[in-house]
Design an enzyme around this catalytic site. Structure first.
Site, PDB file in Angstrom:
ATOM      1  N   ARG A 146       4.779   6.141  15.521  1.00 55.92           N
ATOM      2  CA  ARG A 146       4.219   7.394  15.010  1.00 55.92           C
ATOM      3  C   ARG A 146       3.858   8.325  16.167  1.00 55.92           C
ATOM      4  O   ARG A 146       3.305   7.877  17.185  1.00 55.92           O
ATOM      5  CB  ARG A 146       2.946   7.124  14.201  1.00 55.92           C
ATOM      6  CG  ARG A 146       3.178   6.262  12.979  1.00 55.92           C
ATOM      7  CD  ARG A 146       1.956   6.284  12.061  1.00 55.92           C
ATOM      8  NE  ARG A 146       1.972   5.166  11.129  1.00 55.92           N
ATOM      9  CZ  ARG A 146       2.676   5.128   9.999  1.00 55.92           C
ATOM     10  NH1 ARG A 146       3.430   6.159   9.660  1.00 55.92           N
ATOM     11  NH2 ARG A 146       2.638   4.085   9.215  1.00 55.92           N
TER      12      ARG A 146
ATOM     13  N   ALA B  26      -8.122   9.661   9.277  1.00 58.19           N
ATOM     14  CA  ALA B  26      -7.670  10.974   8.784  1.00 58.19           C
ATOM     15  C   ALA B  26      -6.825  10.803   7.521  1.00 58.19           C
ATOM     16  O   ALA B  26      -6.794  11.689   6.653  1.00 58.19           O
ATOM     17  CB  ALA B  26      -6.891  11.681   9.876  1.00 58.19           C
ATOM     18  N   ASN B  27      -6.153   9.654   7.374  1.00 58.86           N
ATOM     19  CA  ASN B  27      -5.296   9.437   6.203  1.00 58.86           C
ATOM     20  C   ASN B  27      -6.078   9.167   4.912  1.00 58.86           C
ATOM     21  O   ASN B  27      -5.483   8.937   3.867  1.00 58.86           O
ATOM     22  CB  ASN B  27      -4.289   8.312   6.474  1.00 58.86           C
ATOM     23  CG  ASN B  27      -4.972   6.962   6.754  1.00 58.86           C
ATOM     24  OD1 ASN B  27      -6.097   6.720   6.341  1.00 58.86           O
ATOM     25  ND2 ASN B  27      -4.270   6.084   7.466  1.00 58.86           N
TER      26      ASN B  27
ATOM     27  N   ASP C 201      -6.499   2.447  -1.872  1.00 62.53           N
ATOM     28  CA  ASP C 201      -7.560   2.315  -0.880  1.00 62.53           C
ATOM     29  C   ASP C 201      -7.709   3.581  -0.037  1.00 62.53           C
ATOM     30  O   ASP C 201      -8.550   3.636   0.860  1.00 62.53           O
ATOM     31  CB  ASP C 201      -7.400   1.058   0.005  1.00 62.53           C
ATOM     32  CG  ASP C 201      -6.087   1.005   0.741  1.00 62.53           C
ATOM     33  OD1 ASP C 201      -5.320   1.984   0.692  1.00 62.53           O
ATOM     34  OD2 ASP C 201      -5.823  -0.036   1.375  1.00 62.53           O
TER      35      ASP C 201
ATOM     36  N   SER D  52       0.796  -1.227   0.000  1.00 60.42           N
ATOM     37  CA  SER D  52       0.000   0.000   0.000  1.00 60.42           C
ATOM     38  C   SER D  52       0.835   1.287   0.000  1.00 60.42           C
ATOM     39  O   SER D  52       1.483   1.596  -0.983  1.00 60.42           O
ATOM     40  CB  SER D  52      -0.945  -0.064   1.193  1.00 60.42           C
ATOM     41  OG  SER D  52      -1.884   0.944   1.104  1.00 60.42           O
TER      42      SER D  52
ATOM     43  N   ARG E 112       2.077   5.916  19.075  1.00 60.13           N
ATOM     44  CA  ARG E 112       1.685   4.504  18.922  1.00 60.13           C
ATOM     45  C   ARG E 112       2.636   3.811  17.943  1.00 60.13           C
ATOM     46  O   ARG E 112       3.160   4.459  17.014  1.00 60.13           O
ATOM     47  CB  ARG E 112       0.231   4.380  18.437  1.00 60.13           C
ATOM     48  CG  ARG E 112      -0.058   5.122  17.159  1.00 60.13           C
ATOM     49  CD  ARG E 112      -1.439   4.822  16.630  1.00 60.13           C
ATOM     50  NE  ARG E 112      -1.522   3.499  16.042  1.00 60.13           N
ATOM     51  CZ  ARG E 112      -1.124   3.203  14.795  1.00 60.13           C
ATOM     52  NH1 ARG E 112      -0.612   4.137  14.001  1.00 60.13           N
ATOM     53  NH2 ARG E 112      -1.226   1.979  14.344  1.00 60.13           N
ATOM     54  N   PRO E 113       2.862   2.511  18.169  1.00 58.28           N
ATOM     55  CA  PRO E 113       3.716   1.800  17.212  1.00 58.28           C
ATOM     56  C   PRO E 113       2.940   1.557  15.925  1.00 58.28           C
ATOM     57  O   PRO E 113       1.765   1.196  15.983  1.00 58.28           O
ATOM     58  CB  PRO E 113       4.009   0.469  17.918  1.00 58.28           C
ATOM     59  CG  PRO E 113       2.922   0.298  18.930  1.00 58.28           C
ATOM     60  CD  PRO E 113       2.381   1.648  19.264  1.00 58.28           C
TER      61      PRO E 113
ATOM     62  N   ASP F 179      -2.057   1.423  -3.441  1.00 59.37           N
ATOM     63  CA  ASP F 179      -2.998   0.382  -3.855  1.00 59.37           C
ATOM     64  C   ASP F 179      -4.422   0.918  -3.953  1.00 59.37           C
ATOM     65  O   ASP F 179      -5.383   0.147  -4.016  1.00 59.37           O
ATOM     66  CB  ASP F 179      -2.924  -0.833  -2.930  1.00 59.37           C
ATOM     67  CG  ASP F 179      -3.336  -0.508  -1.505  1.00 59.37           C
ATOM     68  OD1 ASP F 179      -3.308   0.680  -1.136  1.00 59.37           O
ATOM     69  OD2 ASP F 179      -3.694  -1.438  -0.759  1.00 59.37           O
TER      70      ASP F 179
HETATM   71  C1  G16 Z   1      -3.049   0.565   6.519  1.00 59.14           C
HETATM   72  C2  G16 Z   1      -4.345   0.324   7.228  1.00 59.14           C
HETATM   73  C3  G16 Z   1      -4.909   1.630   7.737  1.00 59.14           C
HETATM   74  C4  G16 Z   1      -3.868   2.327   8.608  1.00 59.14           C
HETATM   75  C5  G16 Z   1      -2.535   2.451   7.871  1.00 59.14           C
HETATM   76  C6  G16 Z   1      -1.421   2.948   8.743  1.00 59.14           C
HETATM   77  O1  G16 Z   1      -3.273   1.409   5.431  1.00 59.14           O
HETATM   78  O2  G16 Z   1      -5.241  -0.314   6.358  1.00 59.14           O
HETATM   79  O3  G16 Z   1      -6.074   1.371   8.445  1.00 59.14           O
HETATM   80  O4  G16 Z   1      -4.301   3.587   8.969  1.00 59.14           O
HETATM   81  O5  G16 Z   1      -2.132   1.183   7.395  1.00 59.14           O
HETATM   82  O6  G16 Z   1      -1.268   2.054   9.808  1.00 59.14           O
HETATM   83  P1  G16 Z   1      -0.082   2.150  10.843  1.00 59.14           P
HETATM   84  O7  G16 Z   1      -0.169   3.532  11.393  1.00 59.14           O
HETATM   85  O8  G16 Z   1      -0.376   1.095  11.842  1.00 59.14           O
HETATM   86  O9  G16 Z   1       1.193   1.962  10.079  1.00 59.14           O
HETATM   87  P2  G16 Z   1      -2.657   1.114   4.004  1.00 59.14           P
HETATM   88  O10 G16 Z   1      -3.267   2.150   3.119  1.00 59.14           O
HETATM   89  O11 G16 Z   1      -1.168   1.232   4.146  1.00 59.14           O
HETATM   90  O12 G16 Z   1      -3.116  -0.286   3.715  1.00 59.14           O
END
Ligand code: G16
Length: 546
Positions: A510, A374-375, A283, A68, A501-502, A281
């Site tokens: 992060r 938010a992303n 999404d 992604s 948070r990890p 990807d």
């Molecule tokens: C994935 C998850 C999202 C999440 C993001 C970041 O997104 O599907 O729900 O917000 O990772 O996650 P983390 O902060 O745990 O790294 P994507 O778009 O990378 O599949």
């Protein structure tokens, strides 16, 4: 059964021996790491997918190869459950166990999973495989397909698709009703037909112009948007940029625009023009524009959620069907958006841990659940109850005209949205519908409320798992003393809020901070990041503002 498992573990040993000594976790969205460490993981996920499909009496299961938003050298894999949702959480543990088993343990772990889930070996297994455009994806797909085949599973290889397309195909194979045929043509035809119906015969309306600039992050989103254009005809003009010639997600795409708060490279700066960025990807989606001073204005997942909620609430009210609508956010939601939802829209809003799997689950509690991180990752889901009420009422010509019109609009939205997971292309069509219906420019949309300035930073630790959180990740409980320090920093800043948070997708931690001014948000983020670095075993250079 024993023979199948034995073959599966033997072949795995010969062809896909375990490469990494470090354990890997099935995280926020499956397994993600450097692509070269993944072949044995893909093989094993292929084996597991067959067990999962058998445990669901042969229902199709999805296996998507993507990392992604991560950089191009990374890759990953996640499994998709029968209704197009993320893998059931109790199976994440199986995935982690299988991925980390030594080569000699493989047989016994497979056996233990099969026994724990009382797998019916007579049941068939169908696995839908998809991949993104990363150079490492084809070999990894082959590893997964080998795993599936050796376990006697049937493979439906969709090749290069967006993640949400694969979710949609899986749901469509396993269910009758709202989803179209499980093909690219079925998917695009269904959602663009609904989009055109919603738009009517006038593409422009008030301040709304039917034209956008599209940053495809050099990924599959650009490829599939090109296909979508042939279905859209004149209803929407889309100029494509970062359409695959550059490096995936590099200085472009939704994650770059959101986290760096910068316009993507490769897209011309046209003052006040409505622009969108999707991720690797497709999404996630965020909107933005640059003003006369070349300043970026970002309309992220929070803005998307509030725009859609405001519109749907009006339709629900006019429809008189008594449906309950609610929103779901995470700790990253800007404080102003949460205030706007509860005080202006007066809608229920919940906060859950990061990961669409958590948001989706919570959104199922409402008749109409709107969830966006938010992303820019999110969608709208209509419960079976709401879908039936809307679809039946849409066939009642005797209802008053305004009410019927609202109900039929809701029915068309159900057709246009990919309810299985966040889908940048389907979300784009819904957002363009709302802006068109309102007659709004992107600036009109932005006027609803003012975001609190915010900053995100990344910190690299020896082991990111030393950070533990609670309260939907808004407070840390380990290492000791970290939350006290965060509280202290936050107290010194008006409208301050911060958490750490990890990540579940990258080997980092992060940090998020917001405050009354950008300078204060930056300072708060830096203070928190430095505390994390010191108290939790930071490696590399100390945190700095990029
Ligand atoms: C994935 C998850 C999202 C999440 C993001 C970041 O997104 O599907 O729900 O917000 O990772 O996650 P983390 O902060 O745990 O790294 P994507 O778009 O990378 O599949």
């Amino acid at each position: 059964m024993a023979k199948v498992l034995d073959n599966a573990s033997k072949l795995g040993l010969e062809k896909y021996p375990r490469q990494e000594s470090r354990d890997i976790l099935y995280g926020t969205a499956g397994f993600r790491t450097r692509a070269e460490n993944l072949p044995h993981i893909l093989y094993r996920v292929g084996l597991l997918a067959v067990l999962r499909s058998k445990s669901k009496r042969g229902a199709a299961i999805g296996l998507m190869i993507t990392a992604s938003h991560n950089p191009e050298p990374d890759n990953g894999v996640k499994l998709i459950d029968p209704f197009g949702e993320m893998l059931q959480q109790s199976w994440e543990k199986f995935a982690t166990r299988l991925a980390n088993a030594s080569d000699t343990e493989l047989y016994s772990v497979l056996l233990a999973i099969a026994e724990a889930e009382s797998i019916d070996w007579e049941a068939r297994a169908l696995i839908c495989v998809g991949q993104d455009t990363r150079p490492s994806s084809p070999d990894l797909a082959q590893a997964a397909i080998t795993g599936i085949t050796v376990m006697g599973g049937e493979v439906k290889d969709y090749g290069v698709v967006t993640t949400p397309m694969l979710h949609y195909f899986v749901a469509s194979i396993n269910t009758d009703g709202i989803y179209a045929e499980a093909t690219e043509d079925g998917y695009f035809k269904k959602m663009t037909t609904a989009f055109k119906k919603l738009r009517g015969d006038k593409p422009s309306n008030g301040n709304y112009v039917p034209s956008i600039l599209f940053d495809g992050a050099n990924g599959v989103g650009a490829l599939k948007m090109k296909v979508c254009l042939s279905y859209l005809g004149d209803s929407l003009q889309v100029q494509l940029y970062n359409d695959g010639n550059g490096k995936l997600n590099h200085l472009c795409g939704a994650d770059y625009v959101k986290v760096q708060q910068c316009a993507p490279h490769g897209v011309p700066r046209i003052t006040n023009a409505r622009c969108v960025s999707v991720d690797g990807d497709a999404d996630r989606i965020v909107y933005y524009y640059t003003d006369e001073c070349d300043k970026l204005h970002l309309l992220d997942g929070d803005r998307i959620a509030t725009l859609v909620a405001d519109y749907l609430m009006e339709l629900v009210q006019k429809s008189n069907l008594g449906l309950q609508l609610g929103l779901v956010q995470t700790a990253y939601a800007n404080g102003s958006s949460t205030n706007y939802i509860s005080k202006t829209l007066k809608a229920p809003v919940a906060c859950v841990p990061t990961g669409v799997k958590h948001l989706h689950q919570k959104a199922l509690e409402y008749d109409i659940g709107i969830y966006f991180e938010a992303n820019g990752h999110g969608t709208v889901i209509f419960s079976d109850f709401a879908t039936k009420r809307i679809c039946c009422a849409a066939e009642e010509p005797s209802l008053p005209k305004k009410q019927l019109c609202a109900i039929r609009t809701l029915a068309a939205i159900i057709e246009a949205i990919n309810q299985t997971v966040g889908d940048a292309i389907s979300d784009l069509l819904i957002l363009e519908t709302v802006l068109h219906a309102r007659g709004w420019s992107i600036q009109d949309w932005e006027a609803a409320y003012t975001d609190l300035p915010n900053r995100q930073l990344k910190v690299t630790l020896k082991d990111r798992r030393v950070i533990e959180t609670t309260d939907a990740e808004r407070k840390s409980v380990a290492p000791p003393g970290l939350q006290d320090q965060i509280n202290l920093f936050v107290r010194n800043v008006p409208n301050g809020r911060a958490f750490v948070r990890p990540s579940g997708t990258e080997d980092i931690v992060r940090v998020y901070a917001e405050a009354d001014t950008q300078a204060n948000a930056d300072q708060l983020a830096l203070q928190v990041a430095s505390a994390v670095y010191q108290l939790a075993g930071g490696v590399g250079s100390p945190p700095a503002l990029e």
